[in-house]
Design an enzyme around this catalytic site. Structure first.
Site, PDB file in Angstrom:
ATOM      1  N   ASN A   7       0.880  -1.172   0.000  1.00  0.00           N
ATOM      2  CA  ASN A   7       0.000   0.000   0.000  1.00  0.00           C
ATOM      3  C   ASN A   7       0.920   1.225   0.000  1.00  0.00           C
ATOM      4  OD1 ASN A   7      -1.805   2.032   0.470  1.00  0.00           O
ATOM      5  ND2 ASN A   7      -2.795   1.068   2.219  1.00  0.00           N
ATOM      6  N   ARG A  91      -2.344  -2.045  -3.653  1.00  0.00           N
ATOM      7  CA  ARG A  91      -3.576  -1.270  -3.442  1.00  0.00           C
ATOM      8  C   ARG A  91      -3.529  -0.054  -4.370  1.00  0.00           C
ATOM      9  NH1 ARG A  91      -5.187   3.212   0.853  1.00  0.00           N
ATOM     10  NH2 ARG A  91      -7.366   3.333   0.266  1.00  0.00           N
ATOM     11  N   HIS A 180     -13.236   3.131  -0.403  1.00  0.00           N
ATOM     12  CA  HIS A 180     -13.189   2.077   0.632  1.00  0.00           C
ATOM     13  C   HIS A 180     -13.770   0.756   0.105  1.00  0.00           C
ATOM     14  CE1 HIS A 180     -13.849   5.692   3.534  1.00  0.00           C
ATOM     15  NE2 HIS A 180     -12.552   5.448   3.476  1.00  0.00           N
ATOM     16  N   ARG A 241     -13.030  15.998   7.608  1.00  0.00           N
ATOM     17  CA  ARG A 241     -13.812  16.399   6.429  1.00  0.00           C
ATOM     18  C   ARG A 241     -15.276  16.617   6.811  1.00  0.00           C
ATOM     19  NH1 ARG A 241     -12.173  11.427   2.783  1.00  0.00           N
ATOM     20  NH2 ARG A 241     -10.694  10.918   4.423  1.00  0.00           N
ATOM     21  N   ASP A 283      -9.998  12.711  16.610  1.00  0.00           N
ATOM     22  CA  ASP A 283      -9.991  11.348  17.139  1.00  0.00           C
ATOM     23  C   ASP A 283     -11.261  11.075  17.943  1.00  0.00           C
ATOM     24  OD1 ASP A 283      -9.424   9.048  18.880  1.00  0.00           O
ATOM     25  OD2 ASP A 283      -7.412   9.211  18.045  1.00  0.00           O
ATOM     26  N   GLU A 385      -8.191  -5.087   4.761  1.00  0.00           N
ATOM     27  CA  GLU A 385      -7.979  -4.776   3.344  1.00  0.00           C
ATOM     28  C   GLU A 385      -6.777  -5.539   2.789  1.00  0.00           C
ATOM     29  OE1 GLU A 385      -9.287  -0.265   2.800  1.00  0.00           O
ATOM     30  OE2 GLU A 385      -8.639  -0.716   4.825  1.00  0.00           O
TER      31      GLU A 385
HETATM   32  P1  ADP Z   1      -7.971   5.412   8.870  1.00  0.00           P
HETATM   33  O1  ADP Z   1      -9.191   5.749   8.102  1.00  0.00           O
HETATM   34  O2  ADP Z   1      -6.971   6.524   8.920  1.00  0.00           O
HETATM   35  O3  ADP Z   1      -7.383   4.046   8.565  1.00  0.00           O
HETATM   36  P2  ADP Z   1      -8.909   4.203  11.340  1.00  0.00           P
HETATM   37  O4  ADP Z   1      -9.726   3.155  10.667  1.00  0.00           O
HETATM   38  O5  ADP Z   1      -7.733   3.793  12.141  1.00  0.00           O
HETATM   39  O6  ADP Z   1      -8.477   5.363  10.376  1.00  0.00           O
HETATM   40  O7  ADP Z   1      -9.912   5.031  12.294  1.00  0.00           O
HETATM   41  C1  ADP Z   1      -9.515   6.090  13.071  1.00  0.00           C
HETATM   42  C2  ADP Z   1     -10.622   6.365  14.088  1.00  0.00           C
HETATM   43  O8  ADP Z   1     -10.854   5.167  14.836  1.00  0.00           O
HETATM   44  C3  ADP Z   1     -10.305   7.456  15.103  1.00  0.00           C
HETATM   45  O9  ADP Z   1     -11.404   8.345  15.220  1.00  0.00           O
HETATM   46  C4  ADP Z   1     -10.117   6.678  16.407  1.00  0.00           C
HETATM   47  O10 ADP Z   1     -10.601   7.406  17.493  1.00  0.00           O
HETATM   48  C5  ADP Z   1     -10.973   5.458  16.224  1.00  0.00           C
HETATM   49  N1  ADP Z   1     -10.434   4.354  17.024  1.00  0.00           N
HETATM   50  C6  ADP Z   1      -9.343   3.616  16.761  1.00  0.00           C
HETATM   51  N2  ADP Z   1      -9.102   2.732  17.753  1.00  0.00           N
HETATM   52  C7  ADP Z   1     -10.069   2.922  18.680  1.00  0.00           C
HETATM   53  C8  ADP Z   1     -10.384   2.332  19.954  1.00  0.00           C
HETATM   54  N3  ADP Z   1      -9.637   1.358  20.458  1.00  0.00           N
HETATM   55  N4  ADP Z   1     -11.483   2.787  20.616  1.00  0.00           N
HETATM   56  C9  ADP Z   1     -12.246   3.751  20.109  1.00  0.00           C
HETATM   57  N5  ADP Z   1     -12.016   4.370  18.919  1.00  0.00           N
HETATM   58  C10 ADP Z   1     -10.943   3.965  18.214  1.00  0.00           C
END
Ligand code: ADP
Length: 403
Positions: A7, A91, A180, A241, A283, A385
Site C-alpha cells: 500500500n 492497493r 473504501h 472532512r 480522534d 484490506e
Molecule cells: P484510517 O481511516 O486513517 O485508517 P482508522 O480506521 O484507524 O483510520 O480510524 C480512526 C478512528 O478510529 C479514530 O477516530 C479513532 O478514534 C478510532 N479508534 C481507533 N481505535 C479505537 C479504539 N480502540 N477505541 C475507540 N475508537 C478507536
C-alpha cells in the site's frame, strides 16, 4: 503461495508478506516520511517484536529496497530469497469507470491508472511509484492491482449519475465513484460467511467508520449505492472532512467571504468534521471522552456524526427496499467505539434492527451485537484490506498459472 501486499502512499508505504495456505502474516512493515532524511522503518515478523529504525529514505525505490532487504535478511527475514515471493498485490485508489475488478498491472492498466490521476491527484501517483519501483525490483512475478473504486462499479446509473446537466457526466466524466471498496467488499463477504448466507444472496449495509467514513448498500453481494461520491467529501462527517454540505455554502465562502479555492479546500477537508465541530481533535476516542465529561462542542460533534450516520443507513435501507440481512460496522470507530455504535443504532428499531447493549461491548473483534429477536443482524467485522488484496491477487495469479 506467498503474496506481498503493498500500500504505497505519498510519503508512507505499508507492506505485508502472507502465506496463503493458512493466511499467516509472515512479516509486515511500515515506512514513513519517505523523501526525508529522518524516515522511519518499522518491521515485525509475524507477531514478533517490532524493529524501528530511523534513516534517510529519499524515495519509494529506496523504501521498497529496504522492505525487500528486511524480508530476506538472514536474521530478521522470513524467506531466503526474493524468488520465494509468488505475486505482488498493490492497493490502487482510483481505477475510474474502466476498471471494474482487480487486474494484472500491464502497461495498458498502468495507463488507465495514470489517466485517473486527475481524479485522485494525491493517491494514484503515489500508488504508481510503488508499482514502478516493485516491478523493477521483482520483474518476474505477477503484479496485480486491487482498486478501491472497483467494488462500486456495479452501482446502477441511477445511483452514480449526479443531477447536474447530463453533459458533465458525458463530457467530463463527473459521477459518483465511491471509495473504501476493498473494505466494504471484505466485510460483506466475511459477514455472509459468519451468517452462513451465500455471498450472492446477501443483502447488507456496510458502515466503514475510520478517519474517512462511507456507508454502502450491498444487494446480492454487489454494491448498489455508497455515500462517498466523485471525491472523498460526501456523506457522513469524517475526522476532518465535512461530509455533505449545501453547495451554496461553498459559493458563499468564495463570493461573500472572498476565500480562495485553496482556503476553502483546507477548511472543508482539514478543518471540519469532528475536528472542526469539537474544536478539539479528529480522534473519536477523545471526542467521546470529552462528550461524556459534559463538554458542549464534543457532545454536539458526536450527535451530528451519529445522527448523520443513522440517516444514511436509513437512506441505504430504502435503496435496498428494506430487504437486508445485516448492518455491519467496521474500521477504527466501527470496530472499537461502543458508544458511537450504540448511538447510531438508537432508533434503527424502525428498520427491524435492535441493538443488545451488552453484546455491543466488544471491541476490535467479530461479533453479532443485535438482540436474538432482531430481524436484521447488527454486526462488528474488523476490516482486513490487506487480506482482501492478497485473496484477489491469489485468485488472479492462480488463474494465470492454470492457463
Ligand atoms: P484510517 O481511516 O486513517 O485508517 P482508522 O480506521 O484507524 O483510520 O480510524 C480512526 C478512528 O478510529 C479514530 O477516530 C479513532 O478514534 C478510532 N479508534 C481507533 N481505535 C479505537 C479504539 N480502540 N477505541 C475507540 N475508537 C478507536
Amino acid at each position: 503461495m506467498r503474496i506481498l501486499v503493498i500500500n504505497s502512499g505519498s510519503s508512507s508505504l505499508k507492506f505485508q508478506l502472507m502465506n496463503m495456505i493458512d493466511r499467516e502474516i509472515l512479516c509486515k512493515g511500515l515506512i514513513e516520511r519517505i523523501g526525508s532524511a529522518e524516515g522511519t522503518f518499522t518491521y515485525s515478523r509475524g507477531n514478533g517484536e517490532k524493529i524501528v529504525e530511523t534513516r534517510e529514505i529519499p524515495d519509494h525505490e529506496t523504501a521498497i529496497s529496504l522492505a525487500l532487504q528486511a524480508i530476506t535478511d538472514p536474521q530478521a527475514g522470513v524467506i531466503k530469497d526474493l524468488s520465494e515471493i509468488d505475486a505482488v498485490g498493490h492497493r490502487i485508489v482510483h481505477g475510474g469507470e474502466k476498471i471494474k475488478k482487480s487486474e494484472f498491472l500491464t502497461d495498458e492498466i498502468i495507463r488507465i491508472i495514470q489517466d485517473c490521476v486527475r481524479l485522485a491527484p494525491l493517491h494514484n501517483p503515489a500508488n504508481l511509484l510503488g508499482v514502478k519501483a516493485l516491478k523493477k525490483l521483482l520483474p518476474d512475478v505477477p503484479h496485480i492491482g486491487v482498486f478501491d473504486t472497483a467494488f462500486h462499479t456495479t452501482m446502477p446509473e441511477k445511483a452514480y449519475i449526479y443531477p447536474l446537466a447530463y453533459e458533465y457526466y458525458k463530457k467530463h466524466g463527473i459521477r459518483r465513484f465511491g471509495f473504501h471498496g476493498t473494505s466494504h467488499h471484505y466485510v460483506s463477504l466475511r459477514a455472509a460467511e459468519i451468517l452462513g448466507i451465500k455471498p450472492d444472496k446477501f443483502n447488507c449495509i456496510t458502515c466503514h467508520f475510520g478517519n474517512g467514513v462511507s456507508i454502502s448498500a450491498i444487494q446480492n453481494g454487489k454494491s448498489v449505492d455508497t455515500s462517498l461520491g466523485f471525491g472523498t467529501m460526501a456523506g457522513v462527517p469524517m475526522g476532518t472532512r465535512a461530509g455533505d454540505l449545501d453547495p451554496d455554502i461553498i459559493l458563499y465562502l468564495i463570493d461573500q467571504l472572498k476565500m480562495s479555492v485553496t482556503e476553502v479546500r483546507h477548511l472543508i477537508y482539514k478543518n471540519s468534521g469532528l475536528k472542526g465541530l469539537s474544536g478539539l481533535t479528529n480522534d473519536m476516542r477523545d471526542i467521546v471522552e470529552a462528550a461524556l465529561a459534559g463538554k458542549k462542542r464534543p457532545k454536539l460533534a458526536l450527535r451530528i456524526f451519529t445522527r448523520s450516520a443513522r440517516k444514511m443507513i436509513g437512506a441505504m435501507a430504502t435503496v435496498l427496499e428494506g430487504k437486508l440481512d445485516a448492518i455491519i460496522f467496521t474500521a477504527g470507530i466501527g470496530e472499537n467505539n461502543v458508544e458511537v455504535r450504540a448511538m447510531v443504532c438508537e432508533g434503527l428499531e424502525i428498520l427491524g434492527a435492535r441493538i443488545d447493549l451488552q453484546k455491543n461491548l466488544i471491541r476490535g473483534k467479530e461479533g453479532i451485537i443485535s438482540t436474538d429477536d432482531s430481524r436484521i443482524k447488527l454486526m462488528v467485522v474488523p476490516t482486513n484490506e490487506e487480506l482482501m488484496i492478497a485473496l484477489e491477487t491469489e485468485a488472479l495469479a492462480q488463474g494465470a498459472r492454470k492457463n
